[in-house]
Design a protein around this motif. Structure first.
Motif, PDB file in Angstrom:
ATOM      1  N   ASP A  46      36.626  31.863  30.195  1.00  0.00           N
ATOM      2  CA  ASP A  46      37.309  30.985  31.244  1.00  0.00           C
ATOM      3  C   ASP A  46      37.331  31.472  32.647  1.00  0.00           C
ATOM      4  O   ASP A  46      36.499  32.574  32.866  1.00  0.00           O
ATOM      5  CB  ASP A  46      38.733  31.033  30.847  1.00  0.00           C
ATOM      6  CG  ASP A  46      39.135  30.203  29.638  1.00  0.00           C
ATOM      7  OD1 ASP A  46      40.305  30.458  29.144  1.00  0.00           O
ATOM      8  OD2 ASP A  46      38.181  29.362  29.123  1.00  0.00           O
ATOM      9  N   ASP A  47      37.627  30.602  33.584  1.00  0.00           N
ATOM     10  CA  ASP A  47      37.549  31.211  34.908  1.00  0.00           C
ATOM     11  C   ASP A  47      36.026  31.642  35.575  1.00  0.00           C
ATOM     12  O   ASP A  47      35.966  32.388  36.539  1.00  0.00           O
ATOM     13  CB  ASP A  47      38.482  32.220  35.156  1.00  0.00           C
ATOM     14  CG  ASP A  47      39.943  32.084  34.676  1.00  0.00           C
ATOM     15  OD1 ASP A  47      40.504  33.011  34.409  1.00  0.00           O
ATOM     16  OD2 ASP A  47      40.288  30.837  34.985  1.00  0.00           O
ATOM     17  N   GLY A  48      35.236  30.636  35.113  1.00  0.00           N
ATOM     18  CA  GLY A  48      33.842  30.939  35.629  1.00  0.00           C
ATOM     19  C   GLY A  48      33.278  32.353  35.140  1.00  0.00           C
ATOM     20  O   GLY A  48      31.999  32.708  35.514  1.00  0.00           O
ATOM     21  N   LEU A  49      33.927  33.092  34.230  1.00  0.00           N
ATOM     22  CA  LEU A  49      33.327  34.301  33.817  1.00  0.00           C
ATOM     23  C   LEU A  49      32.140  33.950  32.792  1.00  0.00           C
ATOM     24  O   LEU A  49      32.115  33.086  32.240  1.00  0.00           O
ATOM     25  CB  LEU A  49      34.474  35.134  32.852  1.00  0.00           C
ATOM     26  CG  LEU A  49      34.195  36.598  32.464  1.00  0.00           C
ATOM     27  CD1 LEU A  49      34.082  37.443  33.859  1.00  0.00           C
ATOM     28  CD2 LEU A  49      35.417  37.002  31.395  1.00  0.00           C
ATOM     29  N   ASP A  78      39.224  36.075  29.682  1.00  0.00           N
ATOM     30  CA  ASP A  78      39.722  35.719  31.013  1.00  0.00           C
ATOM     31  C   ASP A  78      39.555  36.869  31.695  1.00  0.00           C
ATOM     32  O   ASP A  78      39.598  38.137  31.549  1.00  0.00           O
ATOM     33  CB  ASP A  78      41.283  35.161  31.356  1.00  0.00           C
ATOM     34  CG  ASP A  78      41.464  34.053  30.191  1.00  0.00           C
ATOM     35  OD1 ASP A  78      42.596  33.863  29.730  1.00  0.00           O
ATOM     36  OD2 ASP A  78      40.702  32.996  30.345  1.00  0.00           O
ATOM     37  N   ILE A  79      39.140  36.682  33.105  1.00  0.00           N
ATOM     38  CA  ILE A  79      39.080  37.759  34.224  1.00  0.00           C
ATOM     39  C   ILE A  79      40.570  38.086  34.496  1.00  0.00           C
ATOM     40  O   ILE A  79      41.525  37.186  34.697  1.00  0.00           O
ATOM     41  CB  ILE A  79      38.377  37.340  35.356  1.00  0.00           C
ATOM     42  CG1 ILE A  79      37.986  38.678  36.289  1.00  0.00           C
ATOM     43  CG2 ILE A  79      38.782  36.075  35.995  1.00  0.00           C
ATOM     44  CD1 ILE A  79      36.864  38.471  37.140  1.00  0.00           C
ATOM     45  N   ARG A  80      40.980  39.286  34.752  1.00  0.00           N
ATOM     46  CA  ARG A  80      42.348  39.566  35.052  1.00  0.00           C
ATOM     47  C   ARG A  80      42.201  40.022  36.541  1.00  0.00           C
ATOM     48  O   ARG A  80      42.515  41.291  36.782  1.00  0.00           O
ATOM     49  CB  ARG A  80      42.910  40.618  34.223  1.00  0.00           C
ATOM     50  CG  ARG A  80      43.156  40.100  32.802  1.00  0.00           C
ATOM     51  CD  ARG A  80      44.365  39.314  32.852  1.00  0.00           C
ATOM     52  NE  ARG A  80      45.564  39.812  33.012  1.00  0.00           N
ATOM     53  CZ  ARG A  80      46.989  39.440  33.373  1.00  0.00           C
ATOM     54  NH1 ARG A  80      47.081  38.201  33.230  1.00  0.00           N
ATOM     55  NH2 ARG A  80      48.032  40.142  33.371  1.00  0.00           N
ATOM     56  N   GLU A 241      35.984  36.730  53.638  1.00  0.00           N
ATOM     57  CA  GLU A 241      34.646  36.086  53.463  1.00  0.00           C
ATOM     58  C   GLU A 241      33.942  36.262  51.999  1.00  0.00           C
ATOM     59  O   GLU A 241      33.547  35.154  51.341  1.00  0.00           O
ATOM     60  CB  GLU A 241      33.496  36.701  54.563  1.00  0.00           C
ATOM     61  CG  GLU A 241      33.741  35.961  55.750  1.00  0.00           C
ATOM     62  CD  GLU A 241      32.662  36.186  56.671  1.00  0.00           C
ATOM     63  OE1 GLU A 241      31.490  36.872  56.259  1.00  0.00           O
ATOM     64  OE2 GLU A 241      32.648  35.996  57.934  1.00  0.00           O
ATOM     65  N   SER A 242      34.028  37.493  51.356  1.00  0.00           N
ATOM     66  CA  SER A 242      33.679  37.846  50.379  1.00  0.00           C
ATOM     67  C   SER A 242      34.392  36.901  49.121  1.00  0.00           C
ATOM     68  O   SER A 242      33.808  36.519  48.187  1.00  0.00           O
ATOM     69  CB  SER A 242      33.651  39.341  49.883  1.00  0.00           C
ATOM     70  OG  SER A 242      34.972  39.545  49.981  1.00  0.00           O
ATOM     71  N   ASP A 243      35.752  36.931  49.102  1.00  0.00           N
ATOM     72  CA  ASP A 243      36.430  36.175  48.319  1.00  0.00           C
ATOM     73  C   ASP A 243      36.263  34.552  48.401  1.00  0.00           C
ATOM     74  O   ASP A 243      35.905  33.987  47.222  1.00  0.00           O
ATOM     75  CB  ASP A 243      37.860  36.431  48.767  1.00  0.00           C
ATOM     76  CG  ASP A 243      38.353  37.576  48.544  1.00  0.00           C
ATOM     77  OD1 ASP A 243      37.839  38.382  47.537  1.00  0.00           O
ATOM     78  OD2 ASP A 243      39.627  38.074  49.129  1.00  0.00           O
ATOM     79  N   ASP A 244      35.913  34.164  49.711  1.00  0.00           N
ATOM     80  CA  ASP A 244      35.798  32.691  49.674  1.00  0.00           C
ATOM     81  C   ASP A 244      34.237  32.387  48.937  1.00  0.00           C
ATOM     82  O   ASP A 244      33.966  31.417  48.435  1.00  0.00           O
ATOM     83  CB  ASP A 244      35.524  32.146  51.280  1.00  0.00           C
ATOM     84  CG  ASP A 244      36.871  32.255  51.782  1.00  0.00           C
ATOM     85  OD1 ASP A 244      37.773  32.247  51.132  1.00  0.00           O
ATOM     86  OD2 ASP A 244      37.091  32.445  53.147  1.00  0.00           O
ATOM     87  N   SER A 245      33.370  33.259  49.014  1.00  0.00           N
ATOM     88  CA  SER A 245      31.998  33.044  48.609  1.00  0.00           C
ATOM     89  C   SER A 245      32.168  32.973  46.999  1.00  0.00           C
ATOM     90  O   SER A 245      31.179  32.376  46.530  1.00  0.00           O
ATOM     91  CB  SER A 245      31.000  34.089  48.944  1.00  0.00           C
ATOM     92  OG  SER A 245      31.528  35.303  48.411  1.00  0.00           O
ATOM     93  N   ASP A 246      33.080  33.423  46.476  1.00  0.00           N
ATOM     94  CA  ASP A 246      33.133  33.577  44.933  1.00  0.00           C
ATOM     95  C   ASP A 246      33.868  32.192  44.322  1.00  0.00           C
ATOM     96  O   ASP A 246      33.713  32.105  43.187  1.00  0.00           O
ATOM     97  CB  ASP A 246      33.928  34.731  44.324  1.00  0.00           C
ATOM     98  CG  ASP A 246      33.162  36.049  44.774  1.00  0.00           C
ATOM     99  OD1 ASP A 246      32.077  35.912  44.953  1.00  0.00           O
ATOM    100  OD2 ASP A 246      33.975  37.144  44.884  1.00  0.00           O
ATOM    101  N   ASP A 247      34.310  31.432  45.525  1.00  0.00           N
ATOM    102  CA  ASP A 247      35.149  30.133  44.713  1.00  0.00           C
ATOM    103  C   ASP A 247      34.202  29.269  44.279  1.00  0.00           C
ATOM    104  O   ASP A 247      33.195  28.949  44.787  1.00  0.00           O
ATOM    105  CB  ASP A 247      35.970  29.775  46.057  1.00  0.00           C
ATOM    106  CG  ASP A 247      37.135  30.684  46.117  1.00  0.00           C
ATOM    107  OD1 ASP A 247      37.470  31.500  45.361  1.00  0.00           O
ATOM    108  OD2 ASP A 247      37.712  30.395  47.224  1.00  0.00           O
TER     109      ASP A 247
END
Length: 247
Positions: A46-49, A78-80, A241-247
């Motif tokens: 889930d969650d793109g993992l 799931d990623i936590r 920026e790094s967080d946004d790139s993961d979305d």
């Protein structure tokens, strides 16, 4: 069920922890919490993992069933990922064994059955009752709010440490700001212009006025101690920026 419970084939289990050994494509397994987990197919993620993400240290949650050989066949992984944190001396008067909650620096922390609690000295697992004492806690978790609107931090991971000083540090989303205070993770903290790194109060206010909830890292103290009056030493606008790139 806890990971160390005696279980038989078909028993279900749900647990969280850091991946111990990386995913092996040859037999589609990885290890976590002393258990070998079998990944039957990629639909369990889930969650793109993805399977390639299962590297040592990644904090995940696993739901599955025990196999006859003691391994766990995953049904959901799931990623936590924590999105907020707080660090500082625990308020021992706030520790509530019934609700499994406590406060650090005014932040309400909620412990769940999936919370990983460990001692920083030797990485051994400890329990909720072991948090009651003269300790500093580092809590990583997920910001949530209940039906009454009370903001709390659902703990993903708690590390117990010896007390270094009486200061607190938190990272979370801004929920309110005025000329003299900010509110983050449900805690109202006095913050004058000098507390903002690079004098960026105006930028933080602009982002908030535009409907954003900027991520802030705040170093603060309780002054005077014991009256829930918090004062910021430093407020830093976090780079996302790094967080946004993961979305």
């Amino acid at each position: 069920k806890a990971a160390n419970d005696k279980s038989s084939e078909g028993d279900d289990i749900e647990f969280a922890g850091p991946v111990a050994t990386a995913y092996r494509a040859t037999d589609r397994t990885f290890t976590i919490n002393g258990l070998t987990v079998v990944v039957p197919n990629d639909d369990v993620f889930d969650d793109g993992l993805t399977a390639s993400d299962l590297q040592p240290g990644l904090l995940i949650q696993v739901e599955g069933d025990f196999l006859a050989d003691g391994r766990v066949e995953a049904e959901e992984i799931d990623i936590r990922d924590a999105n907020a944190e707080v660090e500082g001396p625990v308020d021992t008067a706030s520790i509530n064994p019934q609700s499994q909650s406590f406060r650090v620096g005014g932040v309400l922390v909620q412990v769940t059955s999936l919370t990983i609690i460990s001692d920083d000295e030797d990485d051994r697992r400890i329990g909720f009752d072991d948090l009651n004492g003269a300790f500093e806690l580092e809590v990583e978790g997920i910001e949530r709010s209940d039906q009454a609107g009370t903001v709390f931090l659902e703990a993903v991971k708690i590390e117990r440490e010896s007390i270094d000083d009486a200061e607190f540090e938190l990272t979370g989303r801004l929920t309110a700001i005025d000329s003299a205070t900010i509110t983050v993770l449900g805690v109202r903290i006095a913050a004058d212009d000098e507390a903002f790194e690079d004098g960026n109060r105006a930028l933080v206010e602009e982002l908030f006025d535009d409907g954003e909830r900027p991520l802030l890292e705040v170093e603060y103290i309780e002054s005077p101690v014991g009256n829930n009056n918090y004062v910021a030493d430093e407020v830093e606008l976090e780079d996302e920026e790094s967080d946004d790139s993961d979305d």
